[in-house]
Design a protein around this motif. Structure first.
Motif, mmCIF file in Angstrom:
data_model
loop_
_atom_site.group_PDB
_atom_site.id
_atom_site.type_symbol
_atom_site.label_atom_id
_atom_site.label_comp_id
_atom_site.label_asym_id
_atom_site.label_seq_id
_atom_site.Cartn_x
_atom_site.Cartn_y
_atom_site.Cartn_z
ATOM 1 N N GLU A 6 -17.302 -6.303 3.695
ATOM 2 C CA GLU A 6 -17.371 -4.846 3.773
ATOM 3 C C GLU A 6 -17.558 -4.283 2.372
ATOM 4 O OE1 GLU A 6 -14.007 -3.185 5.824
ATOM 5 O OE2 GLU A 6 -14.625 -4.070 7.728
ATOM 6 N N LEU A 7 -18.504 -3.351 2.267
ATOM 7 C CA LEU A 7 -18.745 -2.623 1.025
ATOM 8 C C LEU A 7 -18.432 -1.155 1.315
ATOM 9 C CD1 LEU A 7 -19.787 -2.240 -1.862
ATOM 10 C CD2 LEU A 7 -22.118 -2.202 -0.909
ATOM 11 N N VAL A 8 -17.469 -0.605 0.554
ATOM 12 C CA VAL A 8 -16.971 0.746 0.805
ATOM 13 C C VAL A 8 -17.019 1.556 -0.487
ATOM 14 C CG1 VAL A 8 -14.991 2.077 1.642
ATOM 15 C CG2 VAL A 8 -15.394 -0.227 2.522
ATOM 16 N N THR A 9 -17.436 2.833 -0.351
ATOM 17 C CA THR A 9 -17.349 3.776 -1.467
ATOM 18 C C THR A 9 -16.410 4.896 -1.033
ATOM 19 O OG1 THR A 9 -19.171 5.192 -0.729
ATOM 20 C CG2 THR A 9 -19.754 3.311 -2.144
ATOM 21 N N PRO A 10 -16.018 5.791 -1.953
ATOM 22 C CA PRO A 10 -15.158 6.902 -1.536
ATOM 23 C C PRO A 10 -15.807 7.779 -0.456
ATOM 24 C CG PRO A 10 -15.113 6.696 -3.914
ATOM 25 C CD PRO A 10 -16.174 5.743 -3.413
ATOM 26 N N GLU A 11 -17.129 7.789 -0.373
ATOM 27 C CA GLU A 11 -17.829 8.634 0.585
ATOM 28 C C GLU A 11 -18.010 7.996 1.957
ATOM 29 O OE1 GLU A 11 -19.389 8.044 -2.572
ATOM 30 O OE2 GLU A 11 -18.352 9.804 -3.343
ATOM 31 N N LYS A 12 -18.205 6.650 1.993
ATOM 32 C CA LYS A 12 -18.557 6.038 3.277
ATOM 33 C C LYS A 12 -18.433 4.524 3.267
ATOM 34 C CE LYS A 12 -23.458 5.672 2.164
ATOM 35 N NZ LYS A 12 -24.825 5.976 2.572
ATOM 36 N N LEU A 13 -18.494 3.975 4.462
ATOM 37 C CA LEU A 13 -18.619 2.530 4.651
ATOM 38 C C LEU A 13 -20.099 2.215 4.520
ATOM 39 C CD1 LEU A 13 -17.488 -0.256 5.504
ATOM 40 C CD2 LEU A 13 -17.851 0.464 7.871
ATOM 41 N N VAL A 14 -20.483 1.507 3.477
ATOM 42 C CA VAL A 14 -21.890 1.231 3.194
ATOM 43 C C VAL A 14 -22.404 0.071 4.050
ATOM 44 C CG1 VAL A 14 -23.536 0.540 1.399
ATOM 45 C CG2 VAL A 14 -21.655 2.098 0.845
ATOM 46 N N LEU A 15 -21.591 -0.980 4.174
ATOM 47 C CA LEU A 15 -22.022 -2.172 4.896
ATOM 48 C C LEU A 15 -20.803 -2.891 5.439
ATOM 49 C CD1 LEU A 15 -24.448 -4.111 5.498
ATOM 50 C CD2 LEU A 15 -23.933 -5.226 3.339
ATOM 51 N N ALA A 16 -20.901 -3.366 6.659
ATOM 52 C CA ALA A 16 -19.850 -4.186 7.269
ATOM 53 C C ALA A 16 -20.541 -5.183 8.179
ATOM 54 C CB ALA A 16 -18.867 -3.340 8.045
ATOM 55 N N GLN A 17 -20.539 -6.453 7.779
ATOM 56 C CA GLN A 17 -21.185 -7.468 8.590
ATOM 57 C C GLN A 17 -20.730 -8.858 8.172
ATOM 58 O OE1 GLN A 17 -25.379 -6.779 6.988
ATOM 59 N NE2 GLN A 17 -25.448 -8.933 7.517
ATOM 60 N N SER A 72 -9.431 -11.861 1.147
ATOM 61 C CA SER A 72 -8.240 -12.137 1.961
ATOM 62 C C SER A 72 -8.648 -13.010 3.132
ATOM 63 C CB SER A 72 -7.629 -10.826 2.466
ATOM 64 O OG SER A 72 -8.492 -10.220 3.415
ATOM 65 N N GLU A 73 -7.685 -13.317 3.990
ATOM 66 C CA GLU A 73 -7.999 -14.098 5.173
ATOM 67 C C GLU A 73 -9.006 -13.369 6.062
ATOM 68 O OE1 GLU A 73 -4.526 -15.337 7.288
ATOM 69 O OE2 GLU A 73 -3.664 -16.305 5.524
ATOM 70 N N ALA A 74 -9.030 -12.024 5.977
ATOM 71 C CA ALA A 74 -9.953 -11.214 6.775
ATOM 72 C C ALA A 74 -11.376 -11.221 6.235
ATOM 73 C CB ALA A 74 -9.443 -9.782 6.868
ATOM 74 N N GLY A 75 -11.568 -11.650 4.971
ATOM 75 C CA GLY A 75 -12.898 -11.679 4.373
ATOM 76 C C GLY A 75 -12.909 -11.039 2.994
ATOM 77 N N LEU A 76 -14.061 -10.484 2.619
ATOM 78 C CA LEU A 76 -14.253 -9.855 1.313
ATOM 79 C C LEU A 76 -14.474 -8.358 1.501
ATOM 80 C CD1 LEU A 76 -14.962 -9.755 -1.766
ATOM 81 C CD2 LEU A 76 -17.311 -10.324 -1.102
ATOM 82 N N THR A 77 -13.694 -7.571 0.756
ATOM 83 C CA THR A 77 -13.900 -6.128 0.733
ATOM 84 C C THR A 77 -14.171 -5.717 -0.704
ATOM 85 O OG1 THR A 77 -12.382 -5.804 2.585
ATOM 86 C CG2 THR A 77 -12.895 -3.872 1.238
ATOM 87 N N VAL A 78 -15.286 -5.014 -0.917
ATOM 88 C CA VAL A 78 -15.592 -4.459 -2.232
ATOM 89 C C VAL A 78 -15.457 -2.943 -2.123
ATOM 90 C CG1 VAL A 78 -17.347 -4.127 -4.016
ATOM 91 C CG2 VAL A 78 -17.125 -6.354 -2.872
#
Length: 84
Positions: A6-17, A72-78
């Motif tokens: 997941e790639l997240v910015t303060p404005e939105k979720l950019v990508l989740a896959q 984490s065990e759930a994956g990678l969050t940036v």
């Protein structure tokens, strides 16, 4: 098996896959994350995320500015200040 990213910015979720691998521009240098990577956190410097959808694929390049990366065990969050 795949890495949930997941790639997240303060404005939105950019990508989740689910992807094969992501290379992150960390403050101490680039690091690659595959499924099953040990949990850790890192700051992210301005640079380019390289997202590999599958093994052997050409990466998608996503410019990012600052932030944090958490594995984490759930994956990678940036959590990036800016992305895209």
């Amino acid at each position: 098996m795949a890495l949930h990213f997941e790639l997240v910015t303060p404005e939105k979720l950019v990508l989740a896959q689910d992807v094969h691998m992501v290379v992150v521009p960390g403050a101490e240098g680039e690091f690659g994350v595959l499924e099953g990577h040990a949990p850790f956190m890192s700051t992210v410097k301005d640079g380019v995320l390289k997202v590999y959808d599958r093994d052997g694929a050409e990466p998608r390049l996503i410019p990012v500015e600052g932030g944090f990366a958490e594995v984490s065990e759930a994956g990678l969050t940036v959590l990036a200040e800016k992305a895209g």
